[in-house]
Design an enzyme around this catalytic site. Sequence first.
Site, PDB file in Angstrom:
ATOM      1  CG  ASP A   6      43.972  28.009  41.278  1.00 21.14           C
ATOM      2  OD1 ASP A   6      45.294  28.253  41.240  1.00 21.14           O
ATOM      3  OD2 ASP A   6      44.073  26.264  42.185  1.00 21.14           O
ATOM      4  CG  MET A   7      43.709  34.114  43.022  1.00 22.67           C
ATOM      5  SD  MET A   7      42.845  35.242  43.407  1.00 22.67           S
ATOM      6  CE  MET A   7      43.670  36.993  43.695  1.00 22.67           C
TER       7      MET A   7
END
Length: 247
Positions: A111-112
Amino acid sequence: MTGPRRTGTVPLDRALSKLGFASRAEARTLIREGRVTVDGRQVVDPARAVVPERITITIDDQARARAAARLIAFHKPRGVVTTRRDPEGRKTVFDVLGPPGDGLIAVGRLDMASTGLLLLTNDTQLANQLTDPALRITRTYLVTVRGRLEPDAASQLETGIDVPGARGRERLSAARVTIKKTSGRESHAMVELTEGKNREIRRLFEAVGHEVTRLHRIAFGPYELGDLQPGAWREEPAPRRERASTT
């Protein structure tokens, strides 16, 4: 109208991109101009469903061999997303990689806010093998959480916890949780997973009352991050295609 795709198939324009013949935009143009044949038949629909590993493609009457299998290890920095393009305009891992990422797909996601080892390949069968839950390939993470992580909580993560999911309750568990350092302010642990469920580590720790503040992947199966710096990448030895067989 193109009907539903069968399992294992992709649109022809994506197949050309995955096989390293052209970018997806270039592939759409080639197909629409009638310059592409599949198993000897001209195809003008970029959305035509095909199985990349089972077709023979010619472009401008020239047979094209599959691009050589590639696998790279990339150190994903914080703040970039694991996607080819982002509708919100955020920087992607392919923006960071530039031309070396052409024709590659990410093996799973980070994820980011997460950092560390991300594998990318042009071999869809290898990607499927590495992410197949049945094969239980270990991913290893260094995790920092708020508060003191007690051994009982670590054991609970290994035993498994029912947490809310997109389709009701979902059972999550870690293969192994090793507490490295703990204090009243924060704790550090090494976590091993054998599945790649959405936000699995963050959801597990939230269930036992800890917020994850850092999530860093250091290994994926036999591949290790090593001394790669954020944004850097290295070519891994090209795997034999037989390793990627799903049969």
